[in-house]
Design a protein around this motif. Structure first.
Motif, PDB file in Angstrom:
ATOM      1  N   ASP A 173       0.641  -1.328   0.083  1.00  0.00           N
ATOM      2  CA  ASP A 173      -0.100  -0.155   0.082  1.00  0.00           C
ATOM      3  C   ASP A 173       0.804   1.248   0.049  1.00  0.00           C
ATOM      4  O   ASP A 173       1.508   1.554   0.757  1.00  0.00           O
ATOM      5  N   LEU A 174       0.730   2.186  -1.087  1.00  0.00           N
ATOM      6  CA  LEU A 174       1.585   3.042  -1.066  1.00  0.00           C
ATOM      7  C   LEU A 174       1.216   4.381  -0.890  1.00  0.00           C
ATOM      8  O   LEU A 174       1.475   5.280  -1.066  1.00  0.00           O
ATOM      9  N   SER A 175      -0.078   4.215  -0.526  1.00  0.00           N
ATOM     10  CA  SER A 175      -0.981   5.438  -0.184  1.00  0.00           C
ATOM     11  C   SER A 175      -0.478   6.368   0.954  1.00  0.00           C
ATOM     12  O   SER A 175      -0.731   7.509   0.992  1.00  0.00           O
ATOM     13  N   GLN A 176       0.366   5.690   1.862  1.00  0.00           N
ATOM     14  CA  GLN A 176       1.015   6.450   3.061  1.00  0.00           C
ATOM     15  C   GLN A 176       2.169   7.113   2.752  1.00  0.00           C
ATOM     16  O   GLN A 176       2.931   7.841   3.545  1.00  0.00           O
ATOM     17  N   PHE A 177       2.668   7.045   1.583  1.00  0.00           N
ATOM     18  CA  PHE A 177       3.918   7.702   1.092  1.00  0.00           C
ATOM     19  C   PHE A 177       3.678   8.851   0.254  1.00  0.00           C
ATOM     20  O   PHE A 177       2.911   8.752  -0.915  1.00  0.00           O
ATOM     21  N   ASN A 178       4.295   9.858   0.486  1.00  0.00           N
ATOM     22  CA  ASN A 178       4.346  11.088  -0.275  1.00  0.00           C
ATOM     23  C   ASN A 178       5.706  11.813  -0.045  1.00  0.00           C
ATOM     24  O   ASN A 178       6.474  11.356   0.360  1.00  0.00           O
TER      25      ASN A 178
END
Length: 720
Positions: free
Chosen positions: A479-484
């Motif tokens: 899940d890449l949604s937590q990375f920015n």
């Protein structure tokens, strides 16, 4: 009614070919309440029913976007039925939604019955009434409408509301009770009518609002205090005969500012007489140096440019669009939304679609039909080039969904995409659920495996083979949604033992590292099973390719890793021969730290394997960043070489850790065994600045020295 709409398509849409279109085109929407959370805009709206003559409003809707032009419809997320204390059927007026501590709070005026509050764990609902009564209800009048809630920098939440008088109250931290009484403000800004929008920007407080009716423009006032006094500063958008009512919403998003309001442009395409069938509109917003707002022309006289591009290489819900006049969206089940009322000649527009490198793709469309028809995919216009046509045959019912496939002609670059529907005139051709383009575009996973349930870290990882990155295996959080940009992934590039061209021996260890929030790129082919790889040997250049690829992904808008990689935090690492490859590449200034495992430059190069990189000890002069050697103790055949390297390194922090396991290390043990502990800690310290992890290496009795069987040495620079 549909005949009138189709006439509007022929007569009314010509003006929209150059003008800014209404934001939402499949429903009548009003009272925009935009909220930015993460990389998404959540646009909550009220809902005018299709047959409304006057205000006929039952529920609240949600739309989302990541580019300000293409919006996904999530349907009604709350309705009057959620307030059990209200037995009416009409009156779902202008809402406001904010997030606090992981909870989402929706403030809902019910005309004549005060302002209620709903709470959800998700922006998509379900929203529930936590108090069973109005939050505010001044029963002596009907002024309690149009709430605007804002949480200040000090944590104090405020709610403004009211028509024609202006009120304010402080909220408790629970967001569902008042900290103060309802206060009527007597310094009401000039031209105030209703619909306050309260926010703060660069230390200044703003109160935008619908100005004196009718027609209503969007006025605004400013103050140095959250409770005023307020000074009228002018108009965000001046009153114009082209509108009647209005309601502001203002946000900053990805470095730009935008305003929202409402008008009747959508209705006016087919119906000229006044009816309460409104639509939300958006416009670019800008500020002067002193914080005042530059007055915007009317909605149709400006243009909202896309922020970023749209990725078609994924499952795209059909209700995602920039324009779809004449179409309707309805819920199917609890959450699924479909596009229906599909007639010949109507279309869905998606703006700024990035097809990437020019290549052919496969198109899949999910639809249900009794009539059937075609969905033509055009680029750059309704009559633009057709790149593919999905023929949708009868599925035996409008609720029986099947997938229809066709090919897409080679196309590359960024284009507007028009999905144009063809078929029998006057018929609902089909219901559309979703579509996607597939194939093997560069930078997408062609093989994928979850190793050991994703690892023990906070971010369960996945092992992937990526198209366009030949002879490499990638490990990253699933899940890449937590990375920015604020929480990016550091990078580890890895070379394998024996210079084998597959990480078959190390994938558990590498997957474990990835689960702690890292992008790990290993030299070599995806290990389909835990058996030795018998192909060609890897080359040191593949490690440099790994670094190049990671940096490219961070700037590739089509990549799932776009904007999510810390390209200034890169560890070069490898085991045995892979460690030699790492030292061969050590002069690369993009490397932030090194991790050499069961390896070291040969004291006696005559005993090296054929094709093994063999730089001399002078290569250590090119080591320019902190370095750790993780060795298998005195029985490790690389022990003498590694410790000799360590003792030669004087100019950068250097650490040597030995665990008595021999040359094979612990990589094949569950989650990489004991070696994972110093590896993850070193990476957390060097690439994330984690000072707690630094304690594993710093100090007289550092953490690693206290773990059973570990022996450590370090130079003086480690503790500085």
């Amino acid at each position: 009614m549909k005949r009138n709409i189709l006439a509007g398509l022929a007569l009314g849409l010509a003006g929209f070919s150059w003008a800014q279109q209404p934001t939402i085109s499949t429903k009548y929407t009003a009272d925009p309440a935009p909220y930015v959370h993460g990389d998404t805009i959540y646009l909550y709206t009220t809902h005018d029913e299709d047959d409304a003559e006057n205000f006929k409003m039952y529920d609240w809707l949600l739309y989302t976007s990541t580019d300000m032009v293409n919006w996904q419809d999530h349907g009604a997320v709350a309705s009057l039925d959620d307030f059990k204390w209200y037995d009416g059927k009409n009156g779902a007026w202008a809402e406001c939604v904010v997030e606090r501590n992981g909870k989402w709070y929706m403030y809902c005026p019910i005309h004549g019955h005060g302002i209620g509050v709903l709470v959800a764990d998700s922006p998509y609902g379900p929203f529930k009434d936590p108090i069973g009564k109005p939050l505010v209800w001044q029963k002596e009048h009907w002024n309690d409408i149009d709430p605007s809630v804002f949480i200040d920098d000090d944590g104090q939440a405020y709610m403004y509301w009211g028509n024609p008088k202006l009120y304010c109250a402080l909220l408790n931290e629970d967001m569902i009770s008042l900290k103060s009484d309802a206060m009527q403000l007597h310094d009401v800004p000039e031209h105030y009518q209703e619909g306050p929008w309260f926010y703060k920007r660069n230390g200044k407080y703003y109160l935008a609002y619908a100005s004196t009716c009718c027609p209503e423009g969007l006025g605004y006032a400013m103050s140095d205090n959250a409770l005023g006094p307020w000074t009228f500063k002018g108009y965000v958008m001046a009153p114009t005969p082209r509108t009647r009512g209005n309601h502001p919403g203002i946000i900053d998003y990805r470095g730009k500012s935008f305003g929202f309001g409402l008008n009747y442009d959508l209705k006016n395409i087919s119906i000229k007489e006044h009816k309460e069938r409104r639509n939300v509109g958006a416009f670019p917003l800008s500020y002067n140096a002193d914080g005042t707002i530059v007055e915007s022309p009317y909605f149709q006289d400006v243009k909202v440019e896309p922020i970023g591009t749209f990725n078609p290489f994924r499952k795209v819900e059909a209700e995602t669009m920039a324009w779809g006049y004449g179409l309707k969206t309805v819920k199917r089940g609890i959450e699924d939304i479909i596009v229906t009322d599909v007639n010949d000649g109507e279309y869905i527009l998606l703006k700024n679609v990035d097809f990437g490198n020019k290549m052919a793709h496969k198109l899949i469309v999910s639809a249900a039909s009794t009539v059937g028809g075609k969905a033509e995919f055009h680029i750059d216009g309704v009559k633009g080039k057709i790149i593919g046509t999905a023929t949708i045959k009868s599925t035996g019912g409008d609720d029986k969904y099947k997938e229809f496939q066709t090919s897409i002609a080679a196309v590359g670059g960024v284009h507007d995409l028009y999905i144009v529907f063809r078929g029998a005139k006057g018929k609902n051709l089909f219901n559309l659920d979703w579509w996607k383009m597939t194939g093997i575009p560069a930078n997408y996973a062609t093989l994928e495996k979850v190793v050991e349930d994703g690892g023990t870290g906070k971010y369960p990882a996945v092992m992937q083979e990526i198209s366009g990155l030949e002879a490499h295996t990638v490990f990253m959080p699933k899940d890449l949604s937590q990375f920015n940009e604020q929480n990016p992934l550091p990078v580890l590039v890895w070379g394998n033992g024996a210079c084998t061209n597959s990480p078959w021996e190390h994938f558990k260890f590498l997957n474990e590292i990835a689960s702690h929030g890292y992008l790990v790129i290993a030299t070599g082919y995806f290990p389909k099973e835990e058996k030795p790889y018998n192909g060609e040997m890897s080359k040191p250049e593949q490690q440099i390719e790994s670094i190049d690829w990671a940096i490219a992904q961070n700037s590739n808008k089509l990549s799932p890793l776009y904007g999510k990689i810390n390209t200034k935090a890169i560890c070069a690492s490898g085991m045995s021969c892979g460690g030699l490859q790492t030292l061969y590449n050590c002069a690369d200034k993009r490397i932030s730290t090194y991790m050499i495992c069961n390896s070291g430059l040969f004291i006696d190069p005559s005993i090296a394997m054929p094709n093994m990189p063999m730089p001399g000890k002078d290569q250590l002069k090119s080591v320019h960043a902190p370095i750790i050697y993780i060795l298998g103790g005195e029985t490790d055949i690389a022990y003498n070489n590694g410790m000799d390297d360590f003792h030669r390194i004087k100019d950068v922090p250097a650490f040597a850790a030995n665990y008595p396991v021999g040359h094979g290390g612990t990589y094949r043990q569950p989650h990489g065994g004991e070696f994972r502990f110093p590896a993850v800690a070193w990476l957390n310290w060097q690439l994330k600045g984690d000072q707690e992890a630094a304690k594993m290496f710093k100090g007289e009795k550092c953490g690693l020295s206290q773990r059973k069987d570990w022996k450590i040495e370090k130079n003086q620079l480690i503790d500085k």
